[in-house]
Scaffold this motif. Structure first.
Motif, short mmCIF file in Angstrom:
data_model
loop_
_atom_site.label_atom_id
_atom_site.label_comp_id
_atom_site.label_asym_id
_atom_site.label_seq_id
_atom_site.Cartn_x
_atom_site.Cartn_y
_atom_site.Cartn_z
N GLN A 40 -1.28 -6.11 -59.06
CA GLN A 40 -0.31 -6.00 -60.15
C GLN A 40 1.03 -5.48 -59.60
O GLN A 40 2.09 -5.95 -60.00
CB GLN A 40 -0.86 -5.03 -61.18
CG GLN A 40 -0.28 -5.25 -62.57
CD GLN A 40 -1.07 -4.50 -63.61
OE1 GLN A 40 -1.89 -3.63 -63.30
NE2 GLN A 40 -0.83 -4.84 -64.86
N GLY A 43 3.24 -8.00 -58.26
CA GLY A 43 3.83 -8.95 -59.19
C GLY A 43 2.94 -10.14 -59.51
O GLY A 43 3.39 -11.14 -60.04
N VAL A 45 0.34 -11.95 -61.72
CA VAL A 45 -0.04 -11.79 -63.13
C VAL A 45 -1.08 -12.85 -63.49
O VAL A 45 -1.12 -13.92 -62.87
CB VAL A 45 1.18 -11.96 -64.07
CG1 VAL A 45 2.09 -10.76 -63.97
CG2 VAL A 45 1.92 -13.25 -63.77
N PRO A 46 -1.90 -12.56 -64.47
CA PRO A 46 -2.85 -13.56 -64.93
C PRO A 46 -2.12 -14.81 -65.41
O PRO A 46 -1.05 -14.72 -66.03
CB PRO A 46 -3.57 -12.87 -66.09
CG PRO A 46 -3.43 -11.42 -65.81
CD PRO A 46 -2.12 -11.25 -65.12
#
Lengths: 501, 262
Positions: A40, A43, A45-46
């Motif tokens: 996370q 940077g 992200v899902p």
């Protein structure tokens, strides 16, 4: 008041320093579904494609998402939460709701409870986001979208972004385009116009989050464990009184089982002695039962076979009967057919002998798919292998090809045989010389080279066996093999592997 | 016909006199059946002794064939062994099926000593509907005295399950058995290519209650018909003299074999 613990995916055993992501396959592309804290901060992200993430971060550790394991874990955590309140709600995929109304004061109010939950979850290896609100939906929205910790609950709820409503992406986008960025903005509008534009769901969700309406909770059902206890005013030591107490306990247990439509598979009796010592009797039956007489008989059987017999000392304070394993058992229908009766009698025999001698001593033979002779059968405890697996019928008109008795491990013999592929002419086993009269063979059985690492290369797959079915001059029939061909091994050994009838 | 009549009669009471009919199962070899009154009595104890310890597999095969003959394909057979018996090899389901049995219907019990073995045997005999109970005892087994033997025989009579006592490395002692046999392996009738044929047994009747004993036969077990056959009347081969080595046939196993030479 509701209380919501959100539990992100935590890596099971990630090596340090490497960012970890969980991936799912969406439209033939691997995409990130969840990330750890390290990823996370980088940077990731899902929703990002795994290829893009790899381009940014070549060190990335990607693991396929196991949803079944996640939901199992969530369920186990929810069970853990049931110590704080009887009403625990699963909110898949990653949240648990606890109804703490009337329960929080036991743990020092909301703040105290939250500290305790956080500590307990940290022990379980979970990092959680906790929030409290009037409704479950409100608490969930706070835990997911608010800045924690929440100081002013009402203000925090009104400051939540509109995605917290959990609407379709289109509807959330529509609200934002209309200039409604927070729930407070939406709530300030007349609800009729919201309903007209975005559907009734938006209004309902808003009311539930802000605490104006309550949704139905679906708490996890707890089934009370099957435990039955009898305490005595005076310790009892007489065998007759113990038996009487046990039979009343059993009657009670069987009534409870019948009410739930279950039958017990395993029973454990704990005898608590007055000096604090505990003695255990465990029995297991092959098929679920509700017959108190059978269970009592098995307990007697078990007590008789104990290595150090039950010593009541100054007597037993209490008896505790637990049924750790129970299975579905419908209402029994008695059959008039003698075959069914024989089946029941056989099942009782299995239970009785398994209890007395131990389950490993009563076995059934089950065929196993292997052509290595010593692996061609499994001897399973009869208590566990109830369903008979049919054995393949041998070809008609042939003498027996497999022996009735097998030696495991095979017994070494000295053999005089023709080189390279001839049958044995005489052999010495247990210091006795046997002259071969008849023989058949060889039946060549190769090793299971595909199970061996590097077995596909010549000479690495293990030794081939050449089996001979032979009969000596006295008519005794043997199964002998040469372990290894002459091209595999310079001086292969011979073994006696089985005895024919 | 005697069997047919006996089937119509009610089962025997506890003590069977010489004339009282009992259910019997035939072996398929008529001479033997006649000698023991029409076949093996159901609900009785039959002792089978291995002539020598090396004959134990043949003896077990004979007992198993008898059990299969009575059990058919559906009734379970309970085979009880002592830990000492496992030294003679582990029972194989494939070998069991090769003799015509249905191993899936059978139970295998391993008792740690003779006492536990006999007790488990009584329990098994009390369970009705079994094809046969086999107790495989190795060694002298002093625990198997007249009392224990009588207990077994009463349990067998009550449930009408035959008990086959398989004794290896033991001498016959007085017991409540209905019949007592001695079994040793016999040379089989060679198949083309000098291959060993169907299992053959030399059996001798040591004792038969209220009948003369001492006869001996050579029987062959026909797996496909699930029946014994007296090799003397099968016509395919002249029977060999009993208790004597089979004569060496020609150059026997040394002869290069057409079947496997290729």
């Amino acid at each position: 008041m509701d209380h919501c613990a959100q539990t992100p995916n935590t890596p099971p055993d990630a090596p340090p320093k490497k960012p970890l992501v969980f991936t799912v396959k969406i439209k033939n592309a691997l995409r990130i579904a969840a990330v750890d804290a390290h990823a996370q901060t980088l940077g990731l992200v899902p929703g990002l494609a795994l290829a893009d993430a790899r381009a940014r971060e070549p060190q990335l550790l990607a693991v396929p998402m196991d949803e079944a394991a996640d939901s199992h874990m969530l369920r186990r955590l929810a069970h853990r939460c049931s110590c704080w309140s009887p009403t625990v709600v699963l909110m898949p995929p990653d949240a648990i709701g606890i109804d703490i109304q009337g329960a929080a004061h036991l743990f020092g109010g909301e703040a105290g409870l939250m500290t305790e939950v956080e500590a307990a979850m940290a022990v379980a290896g979970m990092e959680v986001r906790l929030a409290c609100a009037d409704t479950a939906e409100g608490a969930q929205a706070l835990a997911r979208f608010a800045m924690l910790p929440v100081v002013d609950e009402a203000a925090a709820l009104r400051a939540l972004p509109v995605v917290a409503l959990g609407l379709e992406p289109q509807a959330a986008l529509g609200l934002q385009r209309a200039g409604l960025k927070t729930l407070g903005d939406v709530a300030a509008r007349p609800s009729a116009s919201i309903a007209a534009r975005f559907g009734m769901e938006a209004v309902t969700a808003l009311d539930r989050i802000l605490g104006k309406a309550r949704g139905a909770l679906m708490p996890m059902l707890h089934t009370a464990p099957l435990r039955f206890e009898r305490r005595f005013a005076e310790p009892i030591a007489h065998q007759a009184s113990i038996a009487a107490a046990l039979s009343t306990l059993l009657d009670e247990a069987m009534t409870a089982l019948a009410k739930r439509g279950l039958g017990g598979r395993r029973f454990r009796l704990t005898l608590c002695r007055s000096d604090g010592a505990k003695q255990y009797l465990d029995i297991e039956v092959g098929s679920p039962t509700r017959d108190p007489a059978l269970v009592l008989r098995l307990f007697n059987e078990r007590a008789e076979t104990l290595n150090d017999p039950l010593d009541p000392g100054f007597g037993y304070d209490s008896l505790l009967l637990a049924i750790p394993s129970a299975e579905k058992l419908g209402v029994e229908q008695h059959s008039f057919e003698s075959e069914a009766k024989a089946d029941i009698a056989l099942a009782e025999l299995i239970d009785r002998l398994s209890t007395r001698l131990g389950p490993g001593r009563i076995r059934r033979l089950v065929p196993h798919d292997s052509h290595i002779p010593e692996q061609a059968q499994l001897a399973l405890p009869a208590v566990h292998a109830r369903k008979p697996v049919p054995w393949p019928a041998p070809p008609k008109g042939e003498p027996p090809q497999r022996p009735l008795f097998l030696f495991d491990p095979p017994q070494p013999v000295e053999v005089i045989a023709e080189v390279p592929d001839g049958p044995p002419h005489r052999f010495r086993w247990k210091r006795k010389l046997h002259e071969v009269r008849l023989y058949e063979g060889p039946e060549r059985i190769a090793t299971e080279w595909w199970r061996k690492k590097g077995g596909e290369y010549a000479g690495k797959g293990g030794l081939t066996r050449d089996y001979y079915r032979i009969e000596d001059v006295h008519g005794r029939r043997y199964w002998i093999f040469r372990h290894g061909l002459y091209e595999e091994k310079p001086d292969p050994k011979w073994y006696l592997h089985g005895l024919f009838a | 016909m005697r069997v047919d009549i006996s089937k119509l009669m009610p089962p025997s009471s506890i003590v069977a006199g010489p004339c009282e009919p009992v259910f019997r199962w035939e072996t398929g070899a008529a001479i033997l059946d006649d000698a023991i009154g029409g076949g093996f009595a159901i609900g009785r104890v039959h002792e089978v002794f291995a002539a020598r310890a090396e004959d134990s597999p043949a003896c077990a095969g004979f007992v198993l064939a008898l059990a299969i003959r009575n059990a058919g394909h559906s009734k379970p057979v309970v085979w009880l062994r002592s830990e000492r018996a496992v030294r003679g090899g582990v029972i194989q389901g494939a070998g069991w099926a090769e003799l015509g049995g249905a191993p899936e219907a059978c139970l295998f019990v391993l008792a740690e000593d003779a006492k536990a073995l006999l007790r488990a045997g009584v329990d098994a005999l009390r369970c009705g509907g079994l094809g046969a109970v086999v107790i495989e005892g190795w060694g002298r087994m002093p625990e198997l005295d007249l009392t224990a033997s009588r207990r077994l025989s009463l349990a067998a009579e009550k449930s009408e399950v035959p008990l086959l006592m398989l004794r290896v490395d033991a001498e016959p002692v007085p017991s409540a058995a209905e019949t007592r046999w001695q079994v040793s392996a016999a040379p089989s009738q060679a198949l083309p290519g000098n291959a060993p044929g169907a299992p053959c047994f030399d059996i001798e009747l040591l004792r038969c209650r209220s009948r003369p004993a001492g006869q001996s036969w050579r029987l062959e077990w026909d797996r496909d018909r699930k029946s014994f056959r007296d090799t003397a009347v099968s016509g395919s081969m002249v029977s060999l003299p009993l208790r004597r080595q089979a004569a060496q046939t020609g150059n026997g196993p040394l002869r290069p074999d057409a079947k496997y030479a290729a």
